[in-house]
Design a protein around this motif. Structure first.
Motif, short mmCIF file in Angstrom:
data_model
loop_
_atom_site.label_atom_id
_atom_site.label_comp_id
_atom_site.label_asym_id
_atom_site.label_seq_id
_atom_site.Cartn_x
_atom_site.Cartn_y
_atom_site.Cartn_z
N PRO A 122 0.73 -1.11 0.08
CA PRO A 122 0.05 0.04 -0.02
C PRO A 122 0.83 1.36 -0.05
CG PRO A 122 -0.01 -1.05 2.22
CD PRO A 122 0.61 -2.08 1.31
N TYR A 123 2.07 1.16 0.61
CA TYR A 123 2.99 2.12 0.34
C TYR A 123 4.36 1.72 0.35
CZ TYR A 123 2.82 1.61 5.16
OH TYR A 123 2.80 0.75 6.69
N GLY A 124 5.47 2.56 -0.09
CA GLY A 124 6.82 2.10 -0.43
C GLY A 124 6.81 1.11 -1.41
N GLY A 125 7.90 1.02 -1.90
CA GLY A 125 8.23 -0.05 -3.10
C GLY A 125 8.26 0.79 -4.53
N ASP A 126 8.70 1.85 -4.55
CA ASP A 126 8.51 2.92 -5.83
C ASP A 126 9.88 2.31 -6.30
OD1 ASP A 126 6.40 4.10 -4.58
OD2 ASP A 126 7.28 5.98 -4.33
N THR A 127 9.78 2.73 -7.74
CA THR A 127 11.05 2.53 -8.60
C THR A 127 11.42 3.78 -9.43
OG1 THR A 127 10.25 0.25 -9.38
CG2 THR A 127 11.90 1.09 -10.64
N GLN A 128 12.67 3.86 -9.62
CA GLN A 128 13.22 5.30 -10.20
C GLN A 128 13.72 4.95 -11.39
OE1 GLN A 128 14.63 8.27 -7.30
NE2 GLN A 128 14.60 6.50 -5.94
N TRP A 129 13.64 5.97 -12.45
CA TRP A 129 14.54 5.76 -13.58
C TRP A 129 15.16 7.04 -13.81
CZ3 TRP A 129 9.92 3.25 -12.82
CH2 TRP A 129 10.09 1.87 -13.26
#
Length: 316
Positions: free
Chosen positions: A138-145
């Protein structure tokens, strides 16, 4: 098929940019069904412009994921070192509890730690990766490029001229100071990949130059001293991860990220290990070409085989 469904599928796609230099969401398409030639062209054009494109509420199964990917190129085996999902050799499982690729005891964390371009240890790294979110916290776990073309363009002219002629060795190995699991060590020993690539690669479709310096795989610059290599690489790695070159994506179940592996690096999340939630995604990759530098010299394989469709077929 109803007239309404035909109209919806053939409607013009809506492209919503997410940052100044990289990332856009694409709306108005159903990826569970075959795409029209115009839709494939529009998605590919958006990919070339925005480097990574995202889709929401696309609840694909493994077969549909493979079929969608195949409309843009030949699929590789799920992962050349760590294998694939049982029964689906083109799909690689990316879960919170991947033991084969987890590291412990990392002694030195730096701003570029964890950033990488997929499988650059191969002589022909994948052209693109397509990642599908299934179980999302539900929150956290974002990916960046990050955009490696704008990173190259924003170097000073003397430094651009200098790095245009350099080459580096990429190797599949644990990060410095890390203690890998026995599963990781065994997999790497059995599937050695080492290649020499230009530090700047020319995009085969657009002619753009990208700073091809995957922090996770690039080990040293050819023809310079170890100290010179370290200083140059740290300068370039710090540069390519500047926040203004990046986009951060918040996953949802049914989200899909499709990125051009020739012009991007990305950062997988580590905050998920501080949460009690599961996280499960699945990835396909598309067969890539051999990088070529501004001087016209192609990459060369030092050890290991190219990553291609034949490997996926052999495992089927």
């Amino acid at each position: 098929m109803s007239a309404a469904s035909i109209t919806k599928q053939d409607a013009e796609l809506r492209i919503q940019p997410l940052s100044a230099h990289i990332g856009a969401e694409i709306h108005g398409v159903d990826l569970t069904r075959p795409l029209s030639a115009a839709q494939i062209a529009d998605i590919r054009a958006a990919l070339l412009k925005w480097r990574v494109v995202f889709f929401r509420e696309q609840f694909l199964n493994h077969e549909q994921h493979i079929a969608f990917s195949a409309q843009f190129g030949e699929l590789t085996v799920g992962h050349p070192v760590f294998g694939h999902v049982d029964g689906h050799p083109q799909i690689y499982s990316i879960s919170k509890f991947r033991k084969a690729t987890r590291f412990e005891g990392q002694s030195l964390l730096r701003p570029w730690t964890g950033w990488h371009t997929d499988v650059t240890a191969a002589v022909n790294p994948p052209f693109a990766s397509i990642l599908r979110g299934v179980t999302i916290p539900p929150y956290g776990g974002d990916t960046q490029w990050t955009n490696l073309v704008i990173a190259y363009d924003r170097l000073s002219e003397p430094v651009r001229r200098f790095v245009d002629g350099l080459r580096g060795v990429h190797r599949f190995a644990p990060p410095a100071g890390a203690t890998g699991t026995s599963a990781f060590a065994s997999a790497v020993e059995q599937h050695v990949l080492v290649s020499e690539h230009p530090l700047v690669r020319v995009h085969p479709e657009t002619g753009e130059r990208a700073l091809y310096v995957s922090p996770g795989f690039l080990k040293h610059i050819v023809g310079v001293t170890p100290r010179e290599s370290q200083a140059l690489l740290e300068l370039l790695w710090e540069h390519v991860t500047r926040p203004e070159f990046t986009v951060r994506f918040k996953w949802e179940a049914g989200s899909i990220a499709f990125w051009d592996n020739r012009t991007t690096a990305h950062l997988a999340p580590t905050d998920i290990f501080d949460l009690d939630f599961d996280r499960q995604l699945y990835r396909t990759t598309l067969v890539g070409d051999v990088p070529v530098g501004p001087d016209g010299r192609a990459s060369v394989s030092i050890e290991g085989s190219p990553v291609g469709a034949a490997a996926a077929v052999a495992l089927n």
